[in-house]
Write an enzyme that holds these catalytic residues in place. Sequence first.
Site: not given
Ligand SMILES: NC(=O)c1ccc[n+]([C@@H]2O[C@H](COP(=O)([O-])OP(=O)(O)OC[C@H]3O[C@@H](n4cnc5c(N)ncnc54)[C@H](OP(=O)(O)O)[C@@H]3O)[C@@H](O)[C@H]2O)c1
Length: 296
Positions: A10, A12, A61-62, A101, A125, A129, A151
């Site tokens: 992911g 982060i 799950y994003t 989030t 979603y 969360k 974001w």
């Molecule tokens: N992206 C945003 O803009 C945003 C905004 C606000 C908050 N957040 C929060 O920030 C955090 C990180 O976001 P991100 O953007 O880094 O997410 P991301 O790039 O979508 O990555 C999600 C990660 O979660 C893993 N994952 C999904 N389902 C899983 C499961 N069942 N068991 C174990 N691992 C699992 C994925 O694994 P795989 O690599 O195997 O798919 C991936 O490594 C999350 O908690 C998200 O809710 C994100």
Amino acid sequence: MRIAVTGKSGQIVTALRERGKAAGHEIVALGRPELNLVDPTSVFRALKEAAPDVIVSAAAYTFVDGAEQESTLAFAVNGEGPGAVARTAKVLDVPLIHISTDYVFDGKLDRPYVETDPVMPAGVYGASKLAGEQAVLVEHGSNSAVLRVAWVYSPFGSNFMKTMLRIANERDEVAVIADQIGNPTNAMDISDGILSVAKNLIARDDPALRGTFHMTASGEASWADFARGILAVSAAQGGPSARVKAIATADYPTQAVRPANSRLNCALIERLHGVALPDWRTSLEGMVIPLHSIFV
Ligand SMILES: NC(=O)c1ccc[n+]([C@@H]2O[C@H](COP(=O)([O-])OP(=O)(O)OC[C@H]3O[C@@H](n4cnc5c(N)ncnc54)[C@H](OP(=O)(O)O)[C@@H]3O)[C@@H](O)[C@H]2O)c1
């Protein structure tokens, strides 16, 4: 510090691996198959084996629109999964940092949200969360910090920045929503913030450092402002550029409703943890966009 983080690839997780290693920490990234958030036994086993000083719960799950159809999966991963992580952190007696989030809010306020504002997710979603935040605080509230970010962009995984660069590579104009505002936040800055909070939680047994905090870049932008910033930086680095045409949310229907106001007030984490992330423009302008990785 030895830091175990959930997720392998992911945004982060990958940024934390880079920033943590650069700061001299050991980062153990645990994802599927050995740690699957829908399988509490695997969560416990993998985290126990990692023997961390602190756990960071970053996997989720994003897929915001997909969650509207796959709500059972979204709640299992984002709601029950962090509960299992928190129970494990409690058994191992280590602090937990859980990433959440801005989507726990419906975006109807006309000012940046503070931590005590009522939560009211507009979609599945955000609701899943929120369930995760609550599970963490119920299971291990006495030694957890929930950090709400928003974001997120980075050279890794899928995100708005990479989407804009891809479209600009193919077209002269890109239509972008201008009536949703938030705080575009670099995953590298989030990782630095996580490392600071982790150090504080390990060093100080102070309840004020636990609980829920907002942690985004300072300065606000609409998606259209953010797109213009990205494409200006790209053009300056010899990458693709395009005109940005401002459109309304109503012109770009999606399955999930998104908050019109995603801005988070980050005064609390600055006061209690000494963490203040840079302004989004400063951070974006300081980024070397890895164009080679975007067009593969
Ligand atoms: N992206 C945003 O803009 C945003 C905004 C606000 C908050 N957040 C929060 O920030 C955090 C990180 O976001 P991100 O953007 O880094 O997410 P991301 O790039 O979508 O990555 C999600 C990660 O979660 C893993 N994952 C999904 N389902 C899983 C499961 N069942 N068991 C174990 N691992 C699992 C994925 O694994 P795989 O690599 O195997 O798919 C991936 O490594 C999350 O908690 C998200 O809710 C994100």
